[in-house]
Design a protein around this motif. Structure first.
Motif, PDB file in Angstrom:
ATOM      1  N   HIS A 169       0.810  -1.227   0.000  1.00 47.08           N
ATOM      2  CA  HIS A 169       0.000   0.000   0.000  1.00 47.08           C
ATOM      3  C   HIS A 169       0.842   1.276   0.000  1.00 47.08           C
ATOM      4  N   LYS A 170       2.124   1.193  -0.264  1.00 56.75           N
ATOM      5  CA  LYS A 170       2.986   2.374  -0.111  1.00 56.75           C
ATOM      6  C   LYS A 170       2.673   3.488  -1.110  1.00 56.75           C
ATOM      7  N   LYS A 171       2.173   3.161  -2.303  1.00 59.53           N
ATOM      8  CA  LYS A 171       1.626   4.144  -3.259  1.00 59.53           C
ATOM      9  C   LYS A 171       2.517   5.377  -3.446  1.00 59.53           C
ATOM     10  N   GLY A 172       3.752   5.165  -3.757  1.00 58.09           N
ATOM     11  CA  GLY A 172       4.650   6.287  -4.023  1.00 58.09           C
ATOM     12  C   GLY A 172       5.296   6.890  -2.797  1.00 58.09           C
ATOM     13  N   THR A 173       5.046   6.335  -1.625  1.00 61.94           N
ATOM     14  CA  THR A 173       5.712   6.816  -0.423  1.00 61.94           C
ATOM     15  C   THR A 173       7.222   6.601  -0.565  1.00 61.94           C
ATOM     16  N   PRO A 174       8.046   7.628  -0.336  1.00 64.21           N
ATOM     17  CA  PRO A 174       9.500   7.498  -0.501  1.00 64.21           C
ATOM     18  C   PRO A 174      10.148   6.816   0.701  1.00 64.21           C
ATOM     19  N   LEU A 175       9.859   5.536   0.891  1.00 67.20           N
ATOM     20  CA  LEU A 175      10.344   4.821   2.058  1.00 67.20           C
ATOM     21  C   LEU A 175      11.870   4.800   2.113  1.00 67.20           C
ATOM     22  N   PHE A 176      12.411   4.754   3.314  1.00 68.37           N
ATOM     23  CA  PHE A 176      13.863   4.725   3.520  1.00 68.37           C
ATOM     24  C   PHE A 176      14.566   3.649   2.689  1.00 68.37           C
ATOM     25  N   PRO A 177      14.063   2.396   2.676  1.00 62.81           N
ATOM     26  CA  PRO A 177      14.799   1.356   1.951  1.00 62.81           C
ATOM     27  C   PRO A 177      14.965   1.611   0.451  1.00 62.81           C
ATOM     28  N   LEU A 178      14.131   2.475  -0.125  1.00 61.28           N
ATOM     29  CA  LEU A 178      14.283   2.801  -1.539  1.00 61.28           C
ATOM     30  C   LEU A 178      15.584   3.554  -1.808  1.00 61.28           C
TER      31      LEU A 178
END
Length: 272
Positions: A169-178
């Protein structure tokens, strides 16, 4: 004032979400708090900037290495709700919080000895502008410390499985692991103002239970914005993963507690 804040952060950390965030998110290992004190070579009380609901602020203020090390602490936070929680949970006359962003802090030139950004910099919308702002407000030989707490996917199968389920469900969220935030260190602004970064990592275990893990899941910005039935389905699926417990190491099976593999990452950027 610059108001560019990621849309998911604006809605996911809106009013009514951050009490859970503050309760569900872990504090920081004492070792990393000690490490950050050693980043600054100054023995005088320090001027410090950072933000959030107060989790890191409280950890720092409570740590013995920092007892006599803080002159003034200014927290900069764009979220009205997070500032409200900070003001309710931080009680120290050296500390204050105001509205601001990574690239517009409102702090005067060469004021800060340290800028500490805990669990936040992956949301930065413009790494070059942020680096320029950090360089402007830091004293010569000051430093920025970027720090994150993260579940350790490699620490147990159930952690990797529930993260996979949640991050659907992250939908473009710039998560740290990216690793998008690493683009900071190749911007012209960073290269002209800062020395090459230094990185440290700590691995450890926290206490886990079904409630602790599901609260942590529901504190995610991209989960809080889901329709209630979808959020409930995520929680149900995570409970199933926890029940299967691939790689679970019990602390007290009768009480339902087990090890929660975590890591803390710190990146230090020193001003030239």
């Amino acid at each position: 004032m610059t108001t560019k804040v990621h849309a998911i952060a604006q809605t996911g950390f809106a009013t009514g979400t951050n009490e859970l965030y503050d309760r569900a998110r872990p504090s920081y290992p004492t070792e990393c708090i000690s490490y950050i004190r050693q980043v600054s070579k100054s023995t005088a009380p320090l001027n410090i900037n950072w933000a959030g609901t107060g989790i890191f602020t409280r950890a720092l203020l409570a740590h013995s290495d920092w007892a006599m090390s803080i002159d003034t602490l200014r927290a900069i936070e764009p979220s009205d709700s997070m500032r409200d929680v900070w003001m309710k949970t931080v009680n120290d006359n050296r500390s204050s919080i105001v509205k601001g962003t990574f690239d517009n802090t409102g702090v005067e030139d060469e004021w800060a000895d340290l800028i500490i950004i805990a669990q936040a910099f992956h949301w930065c919308p413009d790494y070059g502008k942020a680096s320029a702002e950090f360089g402007r407000i830091l004293k010569k030989d000051g430093a920025v410390v970027f720090i994150w707490n993260l579940e350790d996917r490699d620490g147990a199968g159930w952690v990797a499985q529930f993260r996979d389920r949640v991050e659907v469900h992250k939908k473009g969220t710039p998560l740290f692991p990216l690793g998008l935030w690493r683009e900071t260190f190749s911007t012209p602004e960073y290269i002209s103002l800062f020395h090459p970064r230094e990185e440290e990592e700590w691995a450890y275990h926290l206490l886990a239970s079904e409630k602790i893990v599901t609260d942590r899941v529901q504190s995610e910005s991209f989960i809080t914005i889901l329709p209630p039935d979808e959020e409930a389905k995520v929680v149900e699926d995570v409970k199933g993963i926890l029940e299967r417990g691939d790689g679970k190491v019990w602390i007290n099976k009768e009480e339902g507690t087990y090890q929660y593999p975590y890591k803390t990452y710190a990146v230090v950027s020193r001003r030239k």
